[in-house]
Design a protein around this motif. Structure first.
Motif, mmCIF file in Angstrom:
data_model
loop_
_atom_site.group_PDB
_atom_site.id
_atom_site.type_symbol
_atom_site.label_atom_id
_atom_site.label_comp_id
_atom_site.label_asym_id
_atom_site.label_seq_id
_atom_site.Cartn_x
_atom_site.Cartn_y
_atom_site.Cartn_z
ATOM 1 N N ALA A 114 -49.948 13.490 3.323
ATOM 2 C CA ALA A 114 -50.097 12.142 3.884
ATOM 3 C C ALA A 114 -49.670 12.121 5.343
ATOM 4 C CB ALA A 114 -49.284 11.136 3.078
ATOM 5 N N ALA A 115 -48.570 12.801 5.662
ATOM 6 C CA ALA A 115 -48.104 12.849 7.048
ATOM 7 C C ALA A 115 -49.163 13.471 7.947
ATOM 8 C CB ALA A 115 -46.794 13.630 7.142
ATOM 9 N N CYS A 116 -49.750 14.548 7.508
ATOM 10 C CA CYS A 116 -50.774 15.220 8.318
ATOM 11 C C CYS A 116 -52.041 14.385 8.427
ATOM 12 C CB CYS A 116 -51.051 16.612 7.778
ATOM 13 S SG CYS A 116 -49.658 17.739 8.065
ATOM 14 N N PHE A 117 -52.355 13.624 7.400
ATOM 15 C CA PHE A 117 -53.479 12.694 7.468
ATOM 16 C C PHE A 117 -53.252 11.703 8.616
ATOM 17 C CE2 PHE A 117 -55.103 8.482 6.330
ATOM 18 C CZ PHE A 117 -56.446 8.745 6.117
ATOM 19 N N TYR A 118 -52.072 11.106 8.658
ATOM 20 C CA TYR A 118 -51.757 10.157 9.727
ATOM 21 C C TYR A 118 -51.694 10.837 11.093
ATOM 22 C CZ TYR A 118 -50.590 6.781 6.075
ATOM 23 O OH TYR A 118 -50.642 5.933 5.008
ATOM 24 N N LEU A 119 -51.105 12.030 11.136
ATOM 25 C CA LEU A 119 -51.028 12.749 12.409
ATOM 26 C C LEU A 119 -52.414 13.096 12.941
ATOM 27 C CD1 LEU A 119 -48.026 15.161 11.815
ATOM 28 C CD2 LEU A 119 -48.130 13.236 13.423
ATOM 29 N N THR A 120 -53.322 13.434 12.045
ATOM 30 C CA THR A 120 -54.691 13.742 12.476
ATOM 31 C C THR A 120 -55.324 12.523 13.124
ATOM 32 O OG1 THR A 120 -54.921 15.444 10.786
ATOM 33 C CG2 THR A 120 -56.957 14.537 11.711
ATOM 34 N N HIS A 121 -55.102 11.359 12.543
ATOM 35 C CA HIS A 121 -55.619 10.132 13.151
ATOM 36 C C HIS A 121 -54.979 9.902 14.522
ATOM 37 C CE1 HIS A 121 -57.314 9.370 9.231
ATOM 38 N NE2 HIS A 121 -57.950 8.322 9.731
ATOM 39 N N ALA A 122 -53.678 10.065 14.596
ATOM 40 C CA ALA A 122 -52.985 9.897 15.880
ATOM 41 C C ALA A 122 -53.537 10.879 16.903
ATOM 42 C CB ALA A 122 -51.482 10.109 15.706
ATOM 43 N N TYR A 123 -53.781 12.108 16.470
ATOM 44 C CA TYR A 123 -54.280 13.149 17.365
ATOM 45 C C TYR A 123 -55.664 12.811 17.912
ATOM 46 C CZ TYR A 123 -55.206 18.017 18.831
ATOM 47 O OH TYR A 123 -55.488 19.154 19.546
ATOM 48 N N VAL A 124 -56.550 12.348 17.046
ATOM 49 C CA VAL A 124 -57.900 11.991 17.483
ATOM 50 C C VAL A 124 -57.851 10.862 18.519
ATOM 51 C CG1 VAL A 124 -60.105 10.994 16.745
ATOM 52 C CG2 VAL A 124 -59.061 12.836 15.417
ATOM 53 N N PHE A 125 -57.088 9.822 18.219
ATOM 54 C CA PHE A 125 -56.976 8.713 19.173
ATOM 55 C C PHE A 125 -56.317 9.179 20.470
ATOM 56 C CE2 PHE A 125 -57.508 6.078 15.319
ATOM 57 C CZ PHE A 125 -58.546 5.281 15.765
ATOM 58 N N ALA A 126 -55.330 10.055 20.381
ATOM 59 C CA ALA A 126 -54.659 10.566 21.579
ATOM 60 C C ALA A 126 -55.613 11.401 22.431
ATOM 61 C CB ALA A 126 -53.437 11.389 21.190
ATOM 62 N N LEU A 127 -56.429 12.221 21.785
ATOM 63 C CA LEU A 127 -57.415 13.009 22.537
ATOM 64 C C LEU A 127 -58.407 12.096 23.246
ATOM 65 C CD1 LEU A 127 -58.140 15.865 19.981
ATOM 66 C CD2 LEU A 127 -57.127 16.141 22.260
ATOM 67 N N GLU A 128 -58.886 11.094 22.532
ATOM 68 C CA GLU A 128 -59.862 10.171 23.124
ATOM 69 C C GLU A 128 -59.281 9.411 24.309
ATOM 70 O OE1 GLU A 128 -61.065 7.755 19.809
ATOM 71 O OE2 GLU A 128 -62.637 9.162 19.232
ATOM 72 N N ALA A 129 -57.988 9.101 24.242
ATOM 73 C CA ALA A 129 -57.342 8.311 25.291
ATOM 74 C C ALA A 129 -56.671 9.171 26.355
ATOM 75 C CB ALA A 129 -56.303 7.387 24.661
ATOM 76 N N ASN A 130 -56.756 10.496 26.216
ATOM 77 C CA ASN A 130 -56.046 11.400 27.116
ATOM 78 C C ASN A 130 -54.571 10.994 27.209
ATOM 79 O OD1 ASN A 130 -55.877 13.654 28.784
ATOM 80 N ND2 ASN A 130 -56.266 12.444 30.626
ATOM 81 N N HIS A 131 -53.992 10.728 26.050
ATOM 82 C CA HIS A 131 -52.620 10.227 25.925
ATOM 83 C C HIS A 131 -51.620 11.375 26.120
ATOM 84 C CE1 HIS A 131 -49.104 8.436 23.946
ATOM 85 N NE2 HIS A 131 -49.673 7.276 24.245
ATOM 86 N N PRO A 132 -50.467 11.085 26.698
ATOM 87 C CA PRO A 132 -49.480 12.154 26.929
ATOM 88 C C PRO A 132 -48.883 12.757 25.648
ATOM 89 C CG PRO A 132 -48.631 10.021 27.675
ATOM 90 C CD PRO A 132 -50.067 9.823 27.304
ATOM 91 N N ASP A 133 -49.065 12.130 24.503
ATOM 92 C CA ASP A 133 -48.529 12.674 23.251
ATOM 93 C C ASP A 133 -49.435 13.712 22.596
ATOM 94 O OD1 ASP A 133 -46.305 11.095 23.494
ATOM 95 O OD2 ASP A 133 -46.782 9.761 21.824
ATOM 96 N N VAL A 134 -50.563 14.028 23.204
ATOM 97 C CA VAL A 134 -51.512 14.969 22.593
ATOM 98 C C VAL A 134 -50.818 16.268 22.177
ATOM 99 C CG1 VAL A 134 -53.484 16.483 23.075
ATOM 100 C CG2 VAL A 134 -53.625 14.067 23.622
ATOM 101 N N GLU A 135 -50.110 16.892 23.078
ATOM 102 C CA GLU A 135 -49.500 18.196 22.770
ATOM 103 C C GLU A 135 -48.397 18.076 21.726
ATOM 104 O OE1 GLU A 135 -50.671 21.165 23.436
ATOM 105 O OE2 GLU A 135 -52.306 20.076 24.406
#
Length: 73
Positions: free
Chosen positions: A36-57
């Motif tokens: 479940a944690a990785c499911f949520y992290l994957t969503h966060a990661y996709v949105f972060a990539l799309e937004a060029n967010h500093p939390d990507v790494e």
């Protein structure tokens, strides 16, 4: 429905990428299982990539640590 669920729905409705990134990371932190944690992290990661967010790494590193994303050579 939890408060976090309501916040996620509101952020989706508002197309608020910054809020979605933050909220999905919070959801991962409180998830009942690593899957479940990785499911949520994957969503966060996709949105972060799309937004060029500093939390990507940071998000990617968490996924790598759980074997859900390959480590870079």
């Amino acid at each position: 429905m939890t408060d976090l669920d309501a916040q996620l729905l509101a952020a989706h409705e508002a197309n608020d990428a910054r809020a979605l990134i933050r909220l999905y990371q919070l959801a991962a932190d409180s998830a009942a299982s690593i899957d479940a944690a990785c499911f949520y992290l994957t969503h966060a990661y996709v949105f972060a990539l799309e937004a060029n967010h500093p939390d990507v790494e940071h998000i990617r590193a968490r996924l790598v640590a759980e074997g859900r994303e390959p480590a870079l050579s």
